[in-house]
Scaffold this active site. Sequence first.
Site, PDB file in Angstrom:
ATOM      1  N   HIS A   1       0.847  -1.209   0.000  1.00  0.00           N
ATOM      2  CA  HIS A   1       0.000   0.000   0.000  1.00  0.00           C
ATOM      3  C   HIS A   1       0.881   1.258   0.000  1.00  0.00           C
ATOM      4  CE1 HIS A   1      -3.085  -2.644   2.341  1.00  0.00           C
ATOM      5  NE2 HIS A   1      -3.531  -2.520   1.106  1.00  0.00           N
TER       6      HIS A   1
ATOM      7  N   LYS B   1     -16.040  -7.074   5.326  1.00  0.00           N
ATOM      8  CA  LYS B   1     -15.089  -7.905   6.079  1.00  0.00           C
ATOM      9  C   LYS B   1     -15.126  -7.565   7.573  1.00  0.00           C
ATOM     10  CE  LYS B   1     -12.131  -7.383   2.069  1.00  0.00           C
ATOM     11  NZ  LYS B   1     -10.982  -6.656   1.535  1.00  0.00           N
TER      12      LYS B   1
ATOM     13  N   ARG C   1      -2.094  -6.740  -8.222  1.00  0.00           N
ATOM     14  CA  ARG C   1      -0.960  -7.624  -7.920  1.00  0.00           C
ATOM     15  C   ARG C   1      -0.846  -8.774  -8.907  1.00  0.00           C
ATOM     16  NH1 ARG C   1      -2.953  -8.015  -1.842  1.00  0.00           N
ATOM     17  NH2 ARG C   1      -4.839  -7.614  -3.044  1.00  0.00           N
TER      18      ARG C   1
ATOM     19  N   SER D   1      -2.752  -7.888   3.115  1.00  0.00           N
ATOM     20  CA  SER D   1      -3.108  -7.667   4.514  1.00  0.00           C
ATOM     21  C   SER D   1      -3.619  -8.954   5.147  1.00  0.00           C
ATOM     22  CB  SER D   1      -4.192  -6.592   4.613  1.00  0.00           C
ATOM     23  OG  SER D   1      -3.713  -5.364   4.139  1.00  0.00           O
TER      24      SER D   1
HETATM   25  P1  ADP Z   1      -9.691  -3.893  -0.505  1.00  0.00           P
HETATM   26  O1  ADP Z   1     -10.356  -4.499   0.679  1.00  0.00           O
HETATM   27  O2  ADP Z   1     -10.448  -2.767  -1.148  1.00  0.00           O
HETATM   28  O3  ADP Z   1      -9.135  -4.878  -1.502  1.00  0.00           O
HETATM   29  P2  ADP Z   1      -6.979  -3.427   0.391  1.00  0.00           P
HETATM   30  O4  ADP Z   1      -6.599  -2.498   1.476  1.00  0.00           O
HETATM   31  O5  ADP Z   1      -6.644  -4.856   0.591  1.00  0.00           O
HETATM   32  O6  ADP Z   1      -8.495  -3.142   0.179  1.00  0.00           O
HETATM   33  O7  ADP Z   1      -6.348  -2.944  -0.981  1.00  0.00           O
HETATM   34  C1  ADP Z   1      -6.600  -1.677  -1.507  1.00  0.00           C
HETATM   35  C2  ADP Z   1      -6.066  -1.640  -2.916  1.00  0.00           C
HETATM   36  O8  ADP Z   1      -4.651  -1.822  -2.876  1.00  0.00           O
HETATM   37  C3  ADP Z   1      -6.600  -2.707  -3.866  1.00  0.00           C
HETATM   38  O9  ADP Z   1      -6.679  -2.138  -5.160  1.00  0.00           O
HETATM   39  C4  ADP Z   1      -5.528  -3.785  -3.830  1.00  0.00           C
HETATM   40  O10 ADP Z   1      -5.509  -4.527  -5.031  1.00  0.00           O
HETATM   41  C5  ADP Z   1      -4.290  -2.917  -3.693  1.00  0.00           C
HETATM   42  N1  ADP Z   1      -3.194  -3.622  -3.045  1.00  0.00           N
HETATM   43  C6  ADP Z   1      -3.246  -4.348  -1.912  1.00  0.00           C
HETATM   44  N2  ADP Z   1      -2.018  -4.845  -1.615  1.00  0.00           N
HETATM   45  C7  ADP Z   1      -1.185  -4.411  -2.598  1.00  0.00           C
HETATM   46  C8  ADP Z   1       0.205  -4.624  -2.893  1.00  0.00           C
HETATM   47  N3  ADP Z   1       0.969  -5.416  -2.143  1.00  0.00           N
HETATM   48  N4  ADP Z   1       0.725  -4.007  -3.974  1.00  0.00           N
HETATM   49  C9  ADP Z   1      -0.069  -3.258  -4.775  1.00  0.00           C
HETATM   50  N5  ADP Z   1      -1.386  -3.043  -4.580  1.00  0.00           N
HETATM   51  C10 ADP Z   1      -1.940  -3.618  -3.506  1.00  0.00           C
END
Ligand code: ADP
Length: 162
Positions: A17, A41, A90, A128
Amino acid sequence: MIVAIYPGSFDPLTVGHLDIINRAASFCDTLIVAIAKNSSKMPLFTVDERLVMIKDSFRDNGRIEALAFDGLLADFCKGRSVSLIIRGIRGHSDFDYESSLAFMNEHLAPEVQTVFLLAKPGYSNVSSSLIREAASYNGDISSLVPAHIIPQIKKKFSVSNR
Ligand code: ADP
């Protein structure tokens, strides 16, 4: 003036992130990192805890804001004159979900563009949910999250907190 939003759960904020935030901030004037409150979630961290994690990471950058929002992202974008939605990709599994989401947001707010940033190769497996799982078994996740949130993660899984 380009105002962009990077919505997500950030439960917790990861190095993946952080990388997306820094890259997006390089091409917009204001970047809003937005925690979606209505995510279905069951979160590990409260919205307030996650807000602090984000704010603490970007205290020195006045162009990056952190907030939480309820309801439709498209409506939030209209209310705050946001012109870009930033999402990270990803791999293939993200692409399927992200393209459906982008389609719906385009339908609801055609004036807002979704911009996808590809994860850095080293971060493409950082998630996460896997961090939460590893941390719950006391696994070493120190290189996968910002250093300042490690104590918060440890506290969540400390024996006295279970
Ligand atoms: P959500 O619950 O909306 O998927 P996340 O916080 O998990 O929320 O992710 C937010 C955004 O960041 C999403 O577009 C996800 O694909 C992207 N994302 C999550 N982890 C990574 C990472 N390691 N590298 C690049 N983008 C990421």
